[in-house]
Design a protein around this motif. Structure first.
Motif, PDB file in Angstrom:
ATOM      1  N   ALA A   1      21.555 -32.940  42.965  1.00  0.00           N
ATOM      2  CA  ALA A   1      23.024 -33.366  43.526  1.00  0.00           C
ATOM      3  C   ALA A   1      23.336 -34.813  43.014  1.00  0.00           C
ATOM      4  O   ALA A   1      24.281 -35.239  43.007  1.00  0.00           O
ATOM      5  CB  ALA A   1      23.018 -33.190  44.939  1.00  0.00           C
ATOM      6  N   ALA A   2      22.001 -35.673  43.354  1.00  0.00           N
ATOM      7  CA  ALA A   2      22.380 -36.883  43.172  1.00  0.00           C
ATOM      8  C   ALA A   2      22.909 -37.143  41.343  1.00  0.00           C
ATOM      9  O   ALA A   2      23.531 -38.095  41.068  1.00  0.00           O
ATOM     10  CB  ALA A   2      21.063 -37.915  43.403  1.00  0.00           C
TER      11      ALA A   2
ATOM     12  N   TRP B   1      25.248 -33.333  49.357  1.00  0.00           N
ATOM     13  CA  TRP B   1      23.885 -33.193  48.649  1.00  0.00           C
ATOM     14  C   TRP B   1      23.592 -31.795  48.927  1.00  0.00           C
ATOM     15  O   TRP B   1      23.848 -31.012  50.039  1.00  0.00           O
ATOM     16  CB  TRP B   1      23.245 -34.322  49.549  1.00  0.00           C
ATOM     17  CG  TRP B   1      23.559 -35.483  49.476  1.00  0.00           C
ATOM     18  CD1 TRP B   1      24.308 -36.171  50.635  1.00  0.00           C
ATOM     19  CD2 TRP B   1      23.214 -36.558  48.588  1.00  0.00           C
ATOM     20  NE1 TRP B   1      24.467 -37.436  50.163  1.00  0.00           N
ATOM     21  CE2 TRP B   1      23.877 -37.606  48.816  1.00  0.00           C
ATOM     22  CE3 TRP B   1      22.640 -36.421  47.303  1.00  0.00           C
ATOM     23  CZ2 TRP B   1      24.014 -38.857  48.153  1.00  0.00           C
ATOM     24  CZ3 TRP B   1      22.845 -37.518  46.555  1.00  0.00           C
ATOM     25  CH2 TRP B   1      23.239 -38.770  46.887  1.00  0.00           C
TER      26      TRP B   1
ATOM     27  N   LYS C   1      19.411 -36.562  48.950  1.00  0.00           N
ATOM     28  CA  LYS C   1      19.809 -37.646  49.423  1.00  0.00           C
ATOM     29  C   LYS C   1      18.921 -38.937  49.821  1.00  0.00           C
ATOM     30  O   LYS C   1      19.094 -39.910  49.622  1.00  0.00           O
ATOM     31  CB  LYS C   1      20.505 -37.463  50.816  1.00  0.00           C
ATOM     32  CG  LYS C   1      21.497 -38.457  51.621  1.00  0.00           C
ATOM     33  CD  LYS C   1      22.020 -38.085  52.462  1.00  0.00           C
ATOM     34  CE  LYS C   1      23.053 -39.109  53.303  1.00  0.00           C
ATOM     35  NZ  LYS C   1      23.816 -38.523  54.269  1.00  0.00           N
TER      36      LYS C   1
END
Length: 102
Positions: free
Chosen positions: A3-4, A36, A42
């Motif tokens: 996700a990052a 996230w 996260k």
């Protein structure tokens, strides 16, 4: 891709009204607007972006959520984060008493 990484090019914009907040506090609010998808993503992003442990980051975030300036800068985000925090506190308290909340 986690996700990052998937959000790297799609950074949320800072809140429009940031009067009374430090640059770091504005960055924390912008960071909290992200979603996230993967566990740990996260926490890794917190370490990379703020050079803080997750524990210290959440201490700063909780302090920030109590500031009227944060509420003025981004009321929907602050209300959502306060609501999430309160739900987690209720669950922890219930677990201590041996009550299982769903």
């Amino acid at each position: 891709m986690d996700a990052a990484e998937s959000m790297a090019g799609d950074q949320p914009s800072p809140p429009e009204n940031v009067g009374g907040l430090t640059e770091r506090e504005v960055e924390i609010l912008a960071f909290e607007r992200q979603w996230w998808r993967h566990a740990g993503a996260k926490e890794n992003a917190i370490r990379e972006r703020f050079s803080l442990s997750s524990t210290r980051y959440y201490q700063l975030l909780n302090t920030l959520l109590e500031k009227p300036e944060a509420m003025a800068a981004d009321p929907m985000l602050v209300k959502r984060l306060r609501k999430t925090r309160a739900a987690r506190q209720r669950k922890r308290g219930a677990r201590r008493l041996g009550i299982e909340l769903s």
